[in-house]
Structure formats: structure tokens, C-alpha cells
Design an enzyme around this catalytic site. Structure first.
Site, PDB file in Angstrom:
ATOM      1  N   ALA A  83      13.183  68.629   7.346  1.00 31.64           N
ATOM      2  CA  ALA A  83      12.307  68.438   8.499  1.00 31.64           C
ATOM      3  C   ALA A  83      12.423  67.035   9.080  1.00 31.64           C
ATOM      4  O   ALA A  83      12.906  66.111   8.434  1.00 31.64           O
ATOM      5  CB  ALA A  83      10.866  68.707   8.085  1.00 31.64           C
ATOM      6  N   SER A 111      15.858  73.347  10.298  1.00 28.57           N
ATOM      7  CA  SER A 111      14.492  73.504   9.817  1.00 28.57           C
ATOM      8  C   SER A 111      13.582  74.041  10.912  1.00 28.57           C
ATOM      9  O   SER A 111      13.724  73.695  12.092  1.00 28.57           O
ATOM     10  CB  SER A 111      13.956  72.164   9.323  1.00 28.57           C
ATOM     11  OG  SER A 111      12.565  72.241   9.074  1.00 28.57           O
ATOM     12  N   LYS A 231      15.846  81.476   0.325  1.00 31.42           N
ATOM     13  CA  LYS A 231      15.964  80.135  -0.260  1.00 31.42           C
ATOM     14  C   LYS A 231      14.774  79.879  -1.185  1.00 31.42           C
ATOM     15  O   LYS A 231      13.630  80.007  -0.767  1.00 31.42           O
ATOM     16  CB  LYS A 231      15.994  79.072   0.837  1.00 31.42           C
ATOM     17  CG  LYS A 231      16.006  77.635   0.341  1.00 31.42           C
ATOM     18  CD  LYS A 231      15.980  76.672   1.516  1.00 31.42           C
ATOM     19  CE  LYS A 231      16.019  75.226   1.077  1.00 31.42           C
ATOM     20  NZ  LYS A 231      14.780  74.812   0.364  1.00 31.42           N
ATOM     21  N   HIS A 255      13.681  73.579  -4.156  1.00 27.95           N
ATOM     22  CA  HIS A 255      13.103  72.782  -3.070  1.00 27.95           C
ATOM     23  C   HIS A 255      13.311  71.285  -3.309  1.00 27.95           C
ATOM     24  O   HIS A 255      12.478  70.453  -2.926  1.00 27.95           O
ATOM     25  CB  HIS A 255      11.606  73.085  -2.917  1.00 27.95           C
ATOM     26  CG  HIS A 255      11.183  73.185  -1.474  1.00 27.95           C
ATOM     27  ND1 HIS A 255      10.899  74.363  -0.847  1.00 27.95           N
ATOM     28  CD2 HIS A 255      11.011  72.225  -0.529  1.00 27.95           C
ATOM     29  CE1 HIS A 255      10.550  74.150   0.404  1.00 27.95           C
ATOM     30  NE2 HIS A 255      10.621  72.858   0.632  1.00 27.95           N
ATOM     31  N   GLY A 288      20.496  71.172  -4.348  1.00 25.31           N
ATOM     32  CA  GLY A 288      19.727  70.399  -5.313  1.00 25.31           C
ATOM     33  C   GLY A 288      20.566  69.419  -6.100  1.00 25.31           C
ATOM     34  O   GLY A 288      21.304  69.807  -6.998  1.00 25.31           O
ATOM     35  N   GLY A 310      20.838  68.147   1.331  1.00 25.57           N
ATOM     36  CA  GLY A 310      19.726  67.852   2.216  1.00 25.57           C
ATOM     37  C   GLY A 310      19.505  66.368   2.420  1.00 25.57           C
ATOM     38  O   GLY A 310      19.817  65.805   3.468  1.00 25.57           O
TER      39      GLY A 310
END
Length: 367
Positions: A83, A111, A231, A255, A288, A310
Site C-alpha cells: 500500500a 494494492s 494470497k 503477510h 516473504g 514487497g
């Protein structure tokens, strides 16, 4: 403009970002929940796996090409949805990210709380592979509108986050200032949700539907013709449920350690999910803790079709906008190609599970 020669690995970008970003915003991007065990374990777990190369093979030509959901990408690394990219890059935000991804043949998942519109991102990557990340909202009409816009803009899959009914506590932030409560500047506000004048993160969170179930996944399957990728799956049972719902892909993800602590590292959880969907045609990806070319190789050997990153993109944007994001991807791509050569693999199809073993393999070996 930052000196691009100072960055030799992905961690260099994070180190600089710590000095560039306002503290609460850096914490929002960087921190994990509670004790941050899962956040740390995502990276530490990679270190427990060892490589077993095949040598003296002709690796003068390395082909990193692969496909995800039938679409060709230039290498098996894609961008996870994160985000508020304009917190990191005031001028372009997700537009810079999309351009960087397209420049190296990566796919990007946008996102649902991005700071640039779906249409903006589509316009700068007309031939790029773009997925749209969504969550279950209340009222459900918000989700329907978002999906229809993504379909019209040429996004080719929905990435559905299923592991976030609420927001996890981040002790490190709460002790100073809750990053989800700081006031969003105008350029930092999400622009794709029906109400685009949110002032803080809690207003966004209030729209998450914490009553969603597997029936909602089935509803989504019938609502859109786009492929569905779930996800946030970390167990074989969850993966089997996903298959039963008719999904097309699974992104093994915790996450980034941001929501529930003491989940397994995704590199550890990956084989269980891969085994659970074997023979179904469902593709499995992983995110991750990926920071090095060796991490990518290990994930592919353990069953991932592609990996997603990410935070590193956020750090690249923070340091140098589009050029920084592109450099992050260029560095990682170069590392992946070199690892492939050292491992004796000319293409991703030559990667074998036996090439990566847990460190316990050597502790148990008896001569």
C-alpha cells in the site's frame, strides 16, 4: 538524485530508507506484528537451506523465462501488493513501480489501497502483466466496483488477500506512534476505493469484512471471469479448500509477518502447500523474506512457480523513485541469473528439488 553505485544488494536500499523516510512511515513499511518473530523468521529460514549444484554443465546461455497463469514473464520474480507507494515516492508512486516491473519483465500486483488509480497504472504498462489485489469489503458493492474497473483496465487476474480479517498489533509502532493512525497526506490517500478521502488507516480497516468465508471465494469465482489467486495460505488444508473453490493459484504468504506472529516462514510452509494441490493444475507462488538470488532459487526448488517481493520495492522507491525500484529488480535479476549458472541450470525447468536441502541433511549424514 541518489548515487546508484552505492547500492550493491537489496539491504543497502533499506538501510538508506531508514534515514530518508519519516520514522512512523518507515515503521509502517518495515515492522512486523507483536514480537516480530515471523518477520525475522521469513529471512532466517532461508539461511537454513543449502545448495547442491550440478557442475561442469554448459551454462553459457541462461533463460529465466517462465509463465504465470499462462502469461509469459522474463524471470520468476513478481511484485507483491503493497500500500501507499506515494509515501515512498511522492511524484509517481505505483506508476513508478509499474514502469519498473514492466522494464524487467516482471508482473505487478496492484494494492487495493494504492495511491495511484487502476487506470493510471494500466496506462503506463499497456503490455505489462498486471494483477489486481482485492479484499472482501463491506458493503460488497465496493468490491464489485473495484473488480469491474480492473477488468476494464486490462488486469489479468485477481489476487485475493484472505488472511487479514483484522489488523495485527505492532508493538514497536504502538510504543511510539501507531502508524495506522497517523494522518495521511493528500497524496498518500488511497484513490481506488469508492470513498477516496480517508484520513487514516483505521478508516480503511473498518471496511474489511471479517465475516468472509470460503463461500465468499466461491461467490467471487462466479462474479468475475478473471483467474483467482488466493494470497495468505500457509497450510495444506487451506490449500485444499482453495482448490475445492476453483481458484487458479495460491500465493503462500504470511503477510510479511505483519498480521499474525508465529506463523511459519513461507519457505518452510511452501512444500506442504505444493503437495496439497498436486495434480490440480493450481499454480503455487511464494512471498516473504526474499532478498537474494539464492532465496529465489531455493523457493523455486521447493516448489514455487514464481516468487513475489514487497518491501524491497518500497525501499527502492524511497531511495530513487522509478530508477531505485528498477535498480532493485536489476540487482536481484542479475543475482538470480548468476545463481542459475552456478547451480548448473540453463532454465527454470532444470531446477530440481534435490538441489536444495535443509541444513539438517548434513548433520544427519554418516560417513
Amino acid at each position: 538524485m541518489a548515487d546508484k553505485n552505492k547500492y550493491v544488494c537489496l539491504d543497502d536500499f533499506e538501510n538508506d530508507s531508514r534515514e530518508i523516510l519519516e520514522a512512523s512511515r518507515f515503521s509502517y513499511f518495515s515492522d512486523g506484528c507483536n514480537e516480530q518473530f515471523t518477520l525475522k523468521e521469513n529471512r532466517e529460514a532461508f539461511k537454513r537451506y543449502r545448495l547442491r549444484p550440478k557442475i561442469l554443465r554448459d551454462v553459457s546461455n541462461i533463460d529465466l523465462n517462465t509463465t504465470i497463469l499462462g502469461e509469459r514473464i522474463s524471470w520468476p520474480v513478481c511484485l507483491s501488493p503493497t500500500a501507499f507507494h506515494r509515501m515512498a515516492d511522492y511524484n509517481e508512486g505505483e506508476v513508478a513501480t509499474a514502469r519498473a516491473a514492466a522494464s524487467v519483465g516482471s508482473a505487478m500486483a496492484l494494492s487495493c489501497v494504492s495511491t495511484r488509480t487502476i487506470e493510471d497504472v494500466a496506462a503506463v504498462t499497456p503490455r505489462g502483466v498486471r494483477w489486481m489485489q482485492v479484499q472482501f469489503y463491506k458493503p460488497r458493492a465496493q468490491l464489485e466496483v473495484l473488480i469491474k474497473r480492473a477488468e476494464k483496465a486490462g488486469f489479468t487476474a485477481l489476487l485475493v488477500t484472505v488472511d487479514q480479517p483484522k489488523i495485527g498489533d505492532k508493538y514497536s509502532i504502538m510504543r511510539v506512534k501507531n502508524a495506522l493512525q497517523f494522518q495521511l497526506q493528500d497524496h498518500e490517500k488511497p484513490v481506488n476505493l469508492p470513498k477516496d478521502n480517508y484520513t487514516n488507516g483505521n478508516e480503511i480497516i473498518s471496511k474489511f469484512d471479517d465475516s468472509a468465508t470460503w463461500q465468499d471465494v466461491k461467490w467471487l469465482k462466479y462474479f468475475t471471469k478473471l483467474p483467482l489467486v488466493l494470497k495468505g495460505i500457509t497450510t495444506g488444508d487451506q490449500a485444499k479448500n482453495a482448490v475445492e473453490c476453483g481458484v487458479d493459484g495460491i500465493l503462500v504468504s504470511n503477510h510479511g509477518g505483519r498480521q499474525l506472529d508465529y506463523l511459519p516462514a513461507t519457505i518452510d510452509a511452501l512444500p506442504e502447500v505444493v503437495a496439497a494441490v498436486a495434480g490440480s493444475g493450481v499454480e503455487v507462488y511464494m512471498d516473504g523474506g526474499v532478498r537474494h538470488g539464492t532465496d529465489v532459487f531455493k523457493a523455486l526448488a521447493r516448489g514455487a512457480r514464481a516468487v513475489f517481493i514487497g518491501r524491497p520495492i518500497i525501499w527502492g522507491l524511497t531511495c530513487n523513485g522509478y530508477e531505485g525500484a528498477k535498480q532493485v529488480l536489476d540487482i536481484l535479476k542479475d543475482e538470480v541469473e548468476k545463481v542459475m549458472a552456478f547451480m548448473g541450470c540453463r532454465n527454470v525447468n532444470e531446477i530440481e528439488p534435490s538441489m536444495v536441502v535443509h541444513e539438517d541433511y548434513y548433520r544427519k549424514c554418516k560417513l
